[in-house]
Design an enzyme around this catalytic site. Sequence first.
Site, mmCIF file in Angstrom:
data_model
loop_
_atom_site.group_PDB
_atom_site.id
_atom_site.type_symbol
_atom_site.label_atom_id
_atom_site.label_comp_id
_atom_site.label_asym_id
_atom_site.label_seq_id
_atom_site.Cartn_x
_atom_site.Cartn_y
_atom_site.Cartn_z
ATOM 1 N N GLN A 193 0.836 -1.198 0.000
ATOM 2 C CA GLN A 193 0.000 0.000 0.000
ATOM 3 C C GLN A 193 0.876 1.255 0.000
ATOM 4 O O GLN A 193 0.589 2.233 -0.695
ATOM 5 C CB GLN A 193 -0.898 0.018 1.229
ATOM 6 C CG GLN A 193 -1.869 -1.134 1.310
ATOM 7 C CD GLN A 193 -2.722 -1.039 2.555
ATOM 8 O OE1 GLN A 193 -3.358 -0.023 2.826
ATOM 9 N NE2 GLN A 193 -2.736 -2.106 3.340
ATOM 10 N N ARG A 222 -3.276 8.161 4.674
ATOM 11 C CA ARG A 222 -2.971 6.976 5.475
ATOM 12 C C ARG A 222 -3.236 7.143 6.963
ATOM 13 O O ARG A 222 -3.194 6.162 7.706
ATOM 14 C CB ARG A 222 -1.517 6.559 5.234
ATOM 15 C CG ARG A 222 -1.225 6.178 3.783
ATOM 16 C CD ARG A 222 -2.187 5.125 3.255
ATOM 17 N NE ARG A 222 -1.900 4.761 1.871
ATOM 18 C CZ ARG A 222 -2.561 3.839 1.188
ATOM 19 N NH1 ARG A 222 -3.563 3.199 1.762
ATOM 20 N NH2 ARG A 222 -2.240 3.573 -0.069
#
Length: 303
Positions: free
Chosen positions: A88, A198
Amino acid sequence: MSRNPEVFNQLRWKKFPVLDDGFVCLVDCMGDDGSVVQAARVSYGAGTKRVSDDRTLIRYLLRHRHTTPFEMAELKLLVRVPMDCWRQWIRHRTASVNEYSTRYSVAIDSMQTTPPDHWRSQSSTNRQGSDAELPRNVGEQLSKAEHEFQEAARSLYNQRLEAGVAREQARKDLPLCTYTEAYWKVDLHNLLHFLSLRMDSHAQWEIREYATTIAEKIVQPLFPIVWEAFLDYRRNAMFLTRLDIDVIQRLSQLAHEQSAAPPYSDDLFLQAQDPAWKDLTRCRERDECRQKLVNLGLLAGDS
């Protein structure tokens, strides 16, 4: 070199732990809050009178999304992260990366483990998200099976190495929980973008832990004015679409006509919703608008 040498020297090479065996570590830093200001003022020319102080200018730049001055500062980090989380991370392509190579070196002898009370259920509303923790008795079984699998995977990998198999081939069955390490160099603008995504509650918990550690342990002390503005205008801010604004205007008009006071009912919200949403049984845009109004105190939340 950082213009905050005391702070920089205190942080450099200090490993801030994340998860069970991960860490983030500041390697180098170019610039500080003043670098952003300097870059923004270069177009004023020599001798131009300062029309605002540094804090005011930085807040103006971030508030109005003038991003280039923030690209003039850079940070280089050393991170230790599980491979599934790293996949990710590496999607943020606006950074320079040099990762530990398991072709040249033996894989890091560490895998992320999951405590019995950390197994999460699949979200019923988000295909890529998770929900509440599973019961502990279920978690205990899952953690036990995880340990056995990881031990078997590591044993198989070591057997291949001992048999003379090339490292580039021996690694192919290592699980994604295996830790990797990488140098990650990124400018401040793109780092803030990474953090805004994030650290969000919709991001996976594991990468949120890394983002939060980078933000609070490294970015905040090195760039305190930028960080303050980031919290005010990005992290703790809210974006309203044209449709959101229209809903608020209709909601206010309906409330006036019905002498209703906030927080308004969901029935009133449904009367004020965008016409394109009315025939939809499920509508994420409507749900997001509803949540914004709840956060603003205009709409009653779940009791």
